[in-house]
Scaffold this motif. Structure first.
Motif, PDB file in Angstrom:
ATOM      1  N   GLY A  15      41.521  45.379  51.623  1.00 30.04           N
ATOM      2  CA  GLY A  15      40.810  45.815  52.815  1.00 30.04           C
ATOM      3  C   GLY A  15      39.377  45.330  52.866  1.00 30.04           C
ATOM      4  O   GLY A  15      38.837  45.039  53.937  1.00 30.04           O
ATOM      5  N   HIS A  16      38.722  45.238  51.720  1.00 34.44           N
ATOM      6  CA  HIS A  16      37.322  44.804  51.654  1.00 34.44           C
ATOM      7  C   HIS A  16      37.168  43.782  50.534  1.00 34.44           C
ATOM      8  O   HIS A  16      36.337  43.922  49.645  1.00 34.44           O
ATOM      9  CB  HIS A  16      36.401  46.000  51.416  1.00 34.44           C
ATOM     10  CG  HIS A  16      36.508  47.061  52.477  1.00 34.44           C
ATOM     11  ND1 HIS A  16      35.925  46.934  53.719  1.00 34.44           N
ATOM     12  CD2 HIS A  16      37.181  48.250  52.495  1.00 34.44           C
ATOM     13  CE1 HIS A  16      36.210  48.008  54.449  1.00 34.44           C
ATOM     14  NE2 HIS A  16      36.976  48.815  53.729  1.00 34.44           N
ATOM     15  N   GLY A  17      37.971  42.727  50.592  1.00 37.23           N
ATOM     16  CA  GLY A  17      37.995  41.743  49.519  1.00 37.23           C
ATOM     17  C   GLY A  17      39.106  42.066  48.544  1.00 37.23           C
ATOM     18  O   GLY A  17      39.509  43.225  48.377  1.00 37.23           O
ATOM     19  N   PHE A  18      39.612  41.051  47.892  1.00 37.62           N
ATOM     20  CA  PHE A  18      40.735  41.220  46.976  1.00 37.62           C
ATOM     21  C   PHE A  18      40.285  41.908  45.696  1.00 37.62           C
ATOM     22  O   PHE A  18      39.277  41.539  45.089  1.00 37.62           O
ATOM     23  CB  PHE A  18      41.331  39.847  46.666  1.00 37.62           C
ATOM     24  CG  PHE A  18      42.451  39.884  45.663  1.00 37.62           C
ATOM     25  CD1 PHE A  18      43.432  40.859  45.710  1.00 37.62           C
ATOM     26  CD2 PHE A  18      42.530  38.920  44.674  1.00 37.62           C
ATOM     27  CE1 PHE A  18      44.470  40.881  44.784  1.00 37.62           C
ATOM     28  CE2 PHE A  18      43.566  38.922  43.752  1.00 37.62           C
ATOM     29  CZ  PHE A  18      44.530  39.906  43.809  1.00 37.62           C
ATOM     30  N   ALA A  19      41.050  42.918  45.269  1.00 35.24           N
ATOM     31  CA  ALA A  19      40.776  43.627  44.018  1.00 35.24           C
ATOM     32  C   ALA A  19      42.079  44.215  43.503  1.00 35.24           C
ATOM     33  O   ALA A  19      43.017  44.459  44.270  1.00 35.24           O
ATOM     34  CB  ALA A  19      39.748  44.732  44.234  1.00 35.24           C
ATOM     35  N   PHE A  20      42.148  44.427  42.188  1.00 31.60           N
ATOM     36  CA  PHE A  20      43.297  45.139  41.639  1.00 31.60           C
ATOM     37  C   PHE A  20      42.899  45.879  40.379  1.00 31.60           C
ATOM     38  O   PHE A  20      41.913  45.557  39.716  1.00 31.60           O
ATOM     39  CB  PHE A  20      44.496  44.216  41.384  1.00 31.60           C
ATOM     40  CG  PHE A  20      44.292  43.106  40.393  1.00 31.60           C
ATOM     41  CD1 PHE A  20      44.163  43.345  39.029  1.00 31.60           C
ATOM     42  CD2 PHE A  20      44.261  41.788  40.819  1.00 31.60           C
ATOM     43  CE1 PHE A  20      44.001  42.321  38.107  1.00 31.60           C
ATOM     44  CE2 PHE A  20      44.097  40.743  39.914  1.00 31.60           C
ATOM     45  CZ  PHE A  20      43.960  41.010  38.558  1.00 31.60           C
ATOM     46  N   ASP A  21      43.676  46.909  40.067  1.00 29.17           N
ATOM     47  CA  ASP A  21      43.516  47.711  38.856  1.00 29.17           C
ATOM     48  C   ASP A  21      44.926  47.978  38.345  1.00 29.17           C
ATOM     49  O   ASP A  21      45.656  48.800  38.907  1.00 29.17           O
ATOM     50  CB  ASP A  21      42.785  49.017  39.176  1.00 29.17           C
ATOM     51  CG  ASP A  21      42.455  49.838  37.932  1.00 29.17           C
ATOM     52  OD1 ASP A  21      43.043  49.571  36.863  1.00 29.17           O
ATOM     53  OD2 ASP A  21      41.615  50.752  38.032  1.00 29.17           O
TER      54      ASP A  21
END
Length: 282
Positions: A83-89
């Motif tokens: 939603g606000h740039g690619f990220a993952f955890d």
């Protein structure tokens, strides 16, 4: 209509041949129009699924990557956000990811946010990771500048929704019918993207000199399959890029926890070390 057996046609009058040719042309035209209509309907369904996925902004995903090198697949299970740039955890298998020298636990928590990877490791007795719980590596050190730029920004590049958006480049799509996946009724679609239609994929996958190209062998095409449920959301997505196969199973969309970087005081930065090693390797 192909003239496979010339002798059969020898006794036909010119009028008959003209009629047959006209019929053949009309049939071919209608078949082509029907095929175009079918392709249009499939692409419309895939566009709806892509838009719906894009709007929800995040998902819990189980992603399995098989590099085709006989080492076995690497599984990453957790939250992906776009939603606000690619990220993952996510949690990934320590052994399969070759992290055993730095982390004794069977699973290694891995975070990607703000253009950098963070790996949960055991504190080391010396060096940049002395007493640190997290190892940081900037994406450019692993993927190169172009690869890192592909993940940058607010478009969600590199995320599951980016894979969905890649379907728009497909030059050949098929409706494979209804199937049950993970207990959900789905519609199964297949799409092939050749080199000429790869769009921005060519910048990432089309060169063997970058990590993606090295893994895929500079793939000439991408084969994607997606199973879409009655809510216009993907349940499963697979991609084949050369020798690499990626499978994503979607558990839940939206309402996921925000992805945050670990505290700086607990983090050791190995970006320069990794870049230096790559330079030494040529």
């Amino acid at each position: 209509m192909k003239l496979k057996h010339t002798a059969v046609w020898a006794g036909f009058t010119a009028a008959t041949l003209l009629a047959a040719s006209a019929c053949s042309a009309e049939t071919t035209k209608k078949a082509a129009e029907a095929a175009d209509d079918a392709q249009g309907l499939i692409k419309a369904a895939l566009t709806r699924a892509t838009d719906r996925t894009q709007n929800l902004g995040s998902a819990d995903v189980r992603m399995t990557t098989d590099l085709g090198n006989g080492a076995g697949p690497v599984t990453m299970d957790g939250t992906y956000s776009w939603g606000h740039g690619f990220a993952f955890d996510v949690d990934m298998d320590t052994k399969a990811a070759n992290m055993g020298q730095l982390h004794a636990a069977p699973k290694t928590r891995t975070i990607f946010v703000d253009g950098a990877y963070y790996y949960d490791v055991d504190p080391q007795p010396s060096g940049p990771l002395k007493g640190k719980e997290w190892m940081k590596i900037d994406a450019s050190a692993i993927l190169g500048e172009k690869g890192a730029q592909a993940l940058d920004g607010s478009t969600g590049a590199g995320s599951p929704v980016a894979s969905m958006r890649g379907l728009k480049y497909a030059n050949n799509v098929d409706d494979l019918g209804k199937e049950t996946v993970d207990g959900q009724r789905t519609h199964h679609y297949k799409a092939v993207i050749d080199r000429a239609h790869m769009g921005k994929f060519k910048e990432v996958y089309g060169n063997q000199d970058n990590p993606f190209g090295a893994m895929t062998g500079g793939a000439d095409s991408i084969t994607m399959e997606v199973w879409v449920n009655d809510k216009d959301l993907p349940v499963r997505l697979t991609e084949e890029l050369g020798k690499v196969t990626v499978t994503m199973d979607f558990e839940k969309f939206g309402a996921t926890a925000a992805v945050k970087a670990p505290p700086a005081a607990q983090t050791g930065d190995l970006t320069d070390v990794v870049k230096a090693q790559k330079q030494q390797q040529g």
